[in-house]
Design a protein around this motif. Structure first.
Motif, PDB file in Angstrom:
ATOM      1  N   PHE A 133       5.421 -12.857   9.853  1.00  0.00           N
ATOM      2  CA  PHE A 133       5.257 -11.409   9.900  1.00  0.00           C
ATOM      3  C   PHE A 133       4.169 -11.042   8.905  1.00  0.00           C
ATOM      4  O   PHE A 133       4.439 -10.605   7.807  1.00  0.00           O
ATOM      5  N   ASN A 134       2.938 -11.266   9.271  1.00  0.00           N
ATOM      6  CA  ASN A 134       1.823 -11.156   8.353  1.00  0.00           C
ATOM      7  C   ASN A 134       1.026  -9.886   8.620  1.00  0.00           C
ATOM      8  O   ASN A 134       0.186  -9.844   9.499  1.00  0.00           O
ATOM      9  N   PHE A 135       1.254  -8.840   7.833  1.00  0.00           N
ATOM     10  CA  PHE A 135       0.548  -7.578   8.029  1.00  0.00           C
ATOM     11  C   PHE A 135      -0.936  -7.703   7.746  1.00  0.00           C
ATOM     12  O   PHE A 135      -1.729  -6.963   8.297  1.00  0.00           O
ATOM     13  N   PHE A 136      -1.339  -8.642   6.891  1.00  0.00           N
ATOM     14  CA  PHE A 136      -2.766  -8.793   6.639  1.00  0.00           C
ATOM     15  C   PHE A 136      -3.496  -9.121   7.937  1.00  0.00           C
ATOM     16  O   PHE A 136      -4.596  -8.657   8.164  1.00  0.00           O
ATOM     17  N   GLU A 137      -2.912  -9.934   8.786  1.00  0.00           N
ATOM     18  CA  GLU A 137      -3.544 -10.304  10.046  1.00  0.00           C
ATOM     19  C   GLU A 137      -3.275  -9.273  11.137  1.00  0.00           C
ATOM     20  O   GLU A 137      -4.116  -9.019  11.980  1.00  0.00           O
ATOM     21  N   ASP A 138      -2.081  -8.668  11.147  1.00  0.00           N
ATOM     22  CA  ASP A 138      -1.661  -7.805  12.247  1.00  0.00           C
ATOM     23  C   ASP A 138      -1.977  -6.329  12.034  1.00  0.00           C
ATOM     24  O   ASP A 138      -1.893  -5.549  12.973  1.00  0.00           O
ATOM     25  N   LEU A 139      -2.329  -5.926  10.830  1.00  0.00           N
ATOM     26  CA  LEU A 139      -2.506  -4.509  10.510  1.00  0.00           C
ATOM     27  C   LEU A 139      -3.582  -3.860  11.366  1.00  0.00           C
ATOM     28  O   LEU A 139      -3.451  -2.718  11.772  1.00  0.00           O
ATOM     29  N   ARG A 140      -4.638  -4.604  11.694  1.00  0.00           N
ATOM     30  CA  ARG A 140      -5.733  -4.000  12.476  1.00  0.00           C
ATOM     31  C   ARG A 140      -5.268  -3.543  13.843  1.00  0.00           C
ATOM     32  O   ARG A 140      -5.895  -2.689  14.456  1.00  0.00           O
ATOM     33  N   ILE A 143       5.643   3.978   0.973  1.00  0.00           N
ATOM     34  CA  ILE A 143       5.016   2.753   1.452  1.00  0.00           C
ATOM     35  C   ILE A 143       4.313   3.009   2.784  1.00  0.00           C
ATOM     36  O   ILE A 143       4.914   3.522   3.726  1.00  0.00           O
ATOM     37  N   LEU A 144       3.035   2.652   2.846  1.00  0.00           N
ATOM     38  CA  LEU A 144       2.244   2.754   4.074  1.00  0.00           C
ATOM     39  C   LEU A 144       2.224   1.413   4.815  1.00  0.00           C
ATOM     40  O   LEU A 144       2.256   1.372   6.033  1.00  0.00           O
ATOM     41  N   ALA A 145       2.098   0.326   4.068  1.00  0.00           N
ATOM     42  CA  ALA A 145       2.032  -1.006   4.653  1.00  0.00           C
ATOM     43  C   ALA A 145       2.347  -2.015   3.553  1.00  0.00           C
ATOM     44  O   ALA A 145       2.259  -1.709   2.370  1.00  0.00           O
ATOM     45  N   PHE A 146       2.701  -3.224   3.971  1.00  0.00           N
ATOM     46  CA  PHE A 146       2.953  -4.288   3.013  1.00  0.00           C
ATOM     47  C   PHE A 146       2.694  -5.613   3.695  1.00  0.00           C
ATOM     48  O   PHE A 146       2.623  -5.692   4.924  1.00  0.00           O
ATOM     49  N   GLY A 147       2.540  -6.636   2.908  1.00  0.00           N
ATOM     50  CA  GLY A 147       2.305  -7.945   3.493  1.00  0.00           C
ATOM     51  C   GLY A 147       2.442  -9.052   2.476  1.00  0.00           C
ATOM     52  O   GLY A 147       2.460  -8.821   1.271  1.00  0.00           O
ATOM     53  N   ALA A 148       2.574 -10.250   2.995  1.00  0.00           N
ATOM     54  CA  ALA A 148       2.613 -11.459   2.173  1.00  0.00           C
ATOM     55  C   ALA A 148       1.714 -12.475   2.844  1.00  0.00           C
ATOM     56  O   ALA A 148       1.632 -12.527   4.070  1.00  0.00           O
ATOM     57  N   MET A 155      -6.728  -4.431   2.870  1.00  0.00           N
ATOM     58  CA  MET A 155      -5.657  -3.639   3.472  1.00  0.00           C
ATOM     59  C   MET A 155      -5.964  -2.148   3.338  1.00  0.00           C
ATOM     60  O   MET A 155      -5.804  -1.382   4.290  1.00  0.00           O
ATOM     61  N   ALA A 156      -6.422  -1.737   2.155  1.00  0.00           N
ATOM     62  CA  ALA A 156      -6.760  -0.324   1.925  1.00  0.00           C
ATOM     63  C   ALA A 156      -7.873   0.123   2.866  1.00  0.00           C
ATOM     64  O   ALA A 156      -7.841   1.238   3.395  1.00  0.00           O
ATOM     65  N   LYS A 157      -8.857  -0.734   3.102  1.00  0.00           N
ATOM     66  CA  LYS A 157      -9.944  -0.390   4.029  1.00  0.00           C
ATOM     67  C   LYS A 157      -9.416  -0.228   5.450  1.00  0.00           C
ATOM     68  O   LYS A 157      -9.820   0.685   6.164  1.00  0.00           O
ATOM     69  N   LYS A 158      -8.505  -1.097   5.863  1.00  0.00           N
ATOM     70  CA  LYS A 158      -7.932  -0.993   7.210  1.00  0.00           C
ATOM     71  C   LYS A 158      -7.125   0.288   7.361  1.00  0.00           C
ATOM     72  O   LYS A 158      -7.059   0.859   8.446  1.00  0.00           O
ATOM     73  N   LEU A 159      -6.532   0.743   6.282  1.00  0.00           N
ATOM     74  CA  LEU A 159      -5.771   1.991   6.304  1.00  0.00           C
ATOM     75  C   LEU A 159      -6.678   3.208   6.109  1.00  0.00           C
ATOM     76  O   LEU A 159      -6.191   4.335   6.086  1.00  0.00           O
ATOM     77  N   GLU A 160      -7.966   2.970   5.945  1.00  0.00           N
ATOM     78  CA  GLU A 160      -8.961   4.021   5.741  1.00  0.00           C
ATOM     79  C   GLU A 160      -8.677   4.869   4.499  1.00  0.00           C
ATOM     80  O   GLU A 160      -8.863   6.088   4.480  1.00  0.00           O
ATOM     81  N   ALA A 217       0.865  -1.189   0.000  1.00  0.00           N
ATOM     82  CA  ALA A 217       0.000   0.000   0.000  1.00  0.00           C
ATOM     83  C   ALA A 217       0.895   1.231   0.000  1.00  0.00           C
ATOM     84  O   ALA A 217       1.808   1.344   0.818  1.00  0.00           O
ATOM     85  N   ARG A 218       0.638   2.130  -0.942  1.00  0.00           N
ATOM     86  CA  ARG A 218       1.421   3.360  -1.064  1.00  0.00           C
ATOM     87  C   ARG A 218       0.498   4.571  -0.999  1.00  0.00           C
ATOM     88  O   ARG A 218      -0.658   4.494  -1.390  1.00  0.00           O
ATOM     89  N   ASP A 219       1.054   5.700  -0.564  1.00  0.00           N
ATOM     90  CA  ASP A 219       0.281   6.938  -0.614  1.00  0.00           C
ATOM     91  C   ASP A 219       0.422   7.556  -2.001  1.00  0.00           C
ATOM     92  O   ASP A 219       1.075   6.993  -2.888  1.00  0.00           O
ATOM     93  N   GLU A 220      -0.188   8.724  -2.198  1.00  0.00           N
ATOM     94  CA  GLU A 220      -0.180   9.358  -3.522  1.00  0.00           C
ATOM     95  C   GLU A 220       1.204   9.779  -3.992  1.00  0.00           C
ATOM     96  O   GLU A 220       1.432  10.010  -5.169  1.00  0.00           O
TER      97      GLU A 220
END
Length: 143
Positions: free
Chosen positions: A128-135, A23-28, A50-55, A16-19
């Motif tokens: 190290f799974n950001f999909f699960e830990d991002l929240r 990099i805002l977040a990443f995951g595998a 991921m984008a929804k979690k980052l609002e 996930a990147r900003d405009e």
């Protein structure tokens, strides 16, 4: 996406990147067995989640599968077993102020490709799974 055969085991890498491209977040993540197109759709779903979690309000989804990018843009794949994934993607897109889906060549997809390779080898995806830990994390930690 990294696969071990088609159909086979697939892993997704998402960034996930900003405009400005930061990099805002990443995951595998290890995905379920399926075809490459099914799992490209699932990777798109993971990216949208991921984008929804980052609002995120404006989403530009990029992928290296021309078939899946076209299917998302049209709202259908033409193959019944893939259309359910496209419907799920469009359900998840509700609430975004702006949405674009773009195709790019795999050769310029180095970061996602590295993440999917790491996920295919089981290390980042398991430990190290950001999909699960991002929240549980503050998105500002990624800026």
């Amino acid at each position: 996406m990294e696969s071990r055969g088609n159909p086979g085991i697939f892993d997704a890498g998402v960034i996930a990147r900003d405009e400005k491209g930061s990099i805002l977040a990443f995951g595998a993540k290890r995905l379920v067995d399926g075809t490459n197109n099914e799992d490209e759709c699932q990777a798109a779903i993971e990216a949208i989640l991921m984008a929804k979690k980052l609002e995120v309000k404006k989403l530009h989804l990029e992928g290296d599968s021309q078939i899946v990018v076209n299917g998302i843009a049209r709202g259908r794949m033409g193959a019944w077993h893939l259309d359910k994934h496209i419907r799920k993607i469009h359900e998840l897109l509700n609430g975004f102020k702006d949405f674009k889906v773009l195709h790019f060549l795999r050769e310029v997809n180095a970061e996602d490709d590295v993440l999917s390779h790491v996920g295919a080898n089981g290390s980042l995806a398991e430990h190290f799974n950001f999909f699960e830990d991002l929240r549980d994390l503050d998105p500002l930690e990624f800026v």
